[in-house]
Design an enzyme around this catalytic site. Structure first.
Site, PDB file in Angstrom:
ATOM      1  N   ARG A 192       0.840  -1.208   0.000  1.00  9.52           N
ATOM      2  CA  ARG A 192       0.000   0.000   0.000  1.00  9.52           C
ATOM      3  C   ARG A 192       0.864   1.241   0.000  1.00  9.52           C
ATOM      4  O   ARG A 192       1.946   1.264   0.592  1.00  9.52           O
ATOM      5  CB  ARG A 192      -0.889   0.049   1.249  1.00  9.52           C
ATOM      6  N   ASP A 314     -15.854  -5.547  11.899  1.00 10.41           N
ATOM      7  CA  ASP A 314     -14.867  -6.609  11.675  1.00 10.41           C
ATOM      8  C   ASP A 314     -14.852  -7.640  12.800  1.00 10.41           C
ATOM      9  O   ASP A 314     -14.440  -8.779  12.587  1.00 10.41           O
ATOM     10  CB  ASP A 314     -13.457  -6.000  11.526  1.00 10.41           C
TER      11      ASP A 314
END
Ligand code: FAD
Length: 434
Positions: A192, A314
């Site tokens: 990333r 999550d």
């Protein structure tokens, strides 16, 4: 809840997007007393982009956060404003098709900006930091949560929004007689980075690469790898995620003591994409210091609720990022619970039924999003059992693949939950002043 009853005490563990979004809405109601506990010394998100589909944007607006969102959100400029991604061959950037999300397109934010925008609206006194939940007990309709610093909190309802490594998840599963679920490594790692868009434009110009690839969100596809780009911060930055998968093991293992995120050299990243075309490689050459993320998800859980403890985000359904849908599912959870808990008809007596409706109505959808997120990663990387590397089928599939995900009617689910609770009409609670 009638005015003469004490307010329902709600504890939220975890100050990520799911927990903060829910806390923001719940703390508006005078019949609820909300406390949020975060283990870090402050709210914080990583310096990366996150993209939201139309379903996420509806949940954000429904949570009353539309204005805060619009202040920091990016949308591709005309005439590509409805494009979610254009799909391209990684080898030579040739066009394979596009996915259109009418009215929303690629709606994305810088994570830290979004969380800051939300947190700015959180009243003082709601959040406590350096509070790591370690243990939960339930007795006589009361939940007691213990923290690592030796303190405790008691409430009527405890919401676990503590992410993929959730401490509350094992309490919920044990309560159902089930074994704990630990995150599983997917075999995919993601490099990333954020690129200055002017820098990328110059690099593309120098290589004779079409600058359209800077302005419009792109997904470059290849065997066992894919790379995505979309603009954030008014197009000044381009968010880049470059995925690479090792499918040699049916059950890939990530060593328990190895960090999930680490700094890596640009060389390592470029070597991983050695056979890729100029557009992809020039893009990666603009990231001098990438980070590498080992991507994990959770198996589908058989339940999100035990007694007065409920999982969201999550903690309940961590998924792979291939549909850009994880945070969106957390926001849908928050919207669903906020609408029901914010109703004056909620009380300690119907809380169990309310949570059962949450589990019945939210879980199948969240599990489907988990499942399809995995399958979508296979598709992007030419491993779908039907589509494989057939570019025609790939383009066709991607054009409509996300429609069910984005068009879901969460208000219809809420109407069903209300009907189960015998609440004929919604009755929003009284909003706190100031
Ligand atoms: P988290 O963000 O993990 O927050 C949990 C919070 O709880 C943290 O602040 C943590 O410090 C705190 N906490 C943890 N344990 C405890 C404890 N015991 N006590 C107290 N506090 C605790 N989703 C999208 O919708 N769109 C995208 O484009 C997208 N891209 C992604 C790209 C990548 C590479 C990855 C890895 C994920 C992506 N996702 C995306 C998924 C998204 O990031 C997550 O689904 C989302 O951030 C989860 O939010 P959360 O609030 O549920 O959990």
């Amino acid at each position: 809840m009638k005015n003469n009853k004490p307010g329902l005490r709600i504890g939220i563990i975890g100050g990520g997007i799911s927990g903060v979004a829910l806390a923001l809405e719940l703390c508006r109601y005078s019949h609820l007393q909300v406390q949020l506990f975060e283990c870090a010394p402050a709210f914080g998100e990583v310096g990366a982009g996150v993209s939201f589909g139309p379903n996420a944007v509806r949940a954000i607006v429904g949570l009353g956060l539309g204005e805060a969102y619009l202040q920091v959100a990016d949308r591709t400029s005309e005439p590509w404003e409805d494009v979610w991604f254009e799909w391209r061959r990684g080898r030579d950037a040739s066009y394979l098709g596009a996915t259109i999300a009418p009215g929303v397109g690629q709606s994305s934010v810088h994570r830290a900006d979004f969380l800051d925008a939300l947190v700015n609206h959180l009243p003082k006194g709601i959040a406590q930091f350096r509070k790591r939940a370690t243990q939960v007990e339930q007795k006589g309709g009361e939940v007691q949560v213990l923290f690592a610093d030796g303190t405790e909190h008691r409430c009527d309802l405890l919401i676990g929004a503590d992410g993929i490594k959730s401490a509350l998840r094992s309490h919920v599963l044990e309560g159902q007689g089930l074994a704990p679920q630990v995150p599983r490594f997917s075999g995919t790692c993601a490099y990333r980075g954020m690129v200055d868009s002017l820098h990328l434009r110059e690099a593309y110009r120098a290589q004779g690469i079409d600058e359209h690839l800077v302005d419009v969100p792109q997904m470059y596809l290849g065997l066992d790898g894919h790379i995505l780009t979309f603009p954030v911060r008014n197009g000044r930055l381009i968010n880049v995620v470059a995925f690479i998968s090792d499918r040699s093991e049916p059950k890939p293992n990530w060593p328990a003591d190895a960090p999930w995120v680490r700094d890596v050299s640009q060389r390592e990243m470029l070597d991983a994409f050695a056979g890729w075309g100029d557009a992809a490689r020039t893009l990666l050459e603009c990231i001098p210091a990438p980070t590498l993320w080992a991507l994990h998800d959770l198996a589908e859980l058989p339940g999100y609720v035990h007694g007065r403890v409920v999982l969201i985000g999550d903690a309940a359904h961590a998924m792979l990022p291939h549909q850009g849908a994880g945070a969106a599912q957390g926001l849908e959870d928050a919207y669903f619970l906020a609408r029901l808990l914010g109703d004056t008809q909620v009380d300690a007596d119907n809380l169990a039924e309310l949570l059962e409706a949450y589990d019945d109505l939210r879980r199948p959808r969240a599990c489907r999003v988990q499942r399809t997120s995995r399958a979508t990663g296979e598709l992007y990387e030419f491993r779908d059992p039907v589509v494989g590397a057939n570019e025609h089928l790939l383009g066709e599939n991607l054009a409509t693949r996300f429609d069910w995900l984005w068009s879901h009617d969460l208000d219809a689910d809420l109407a069903e939950a209300r009907a189960r609770l015998g609440w004929e009409n919604g009755s929003r609670g009284v909003l706190r002043q100031g």
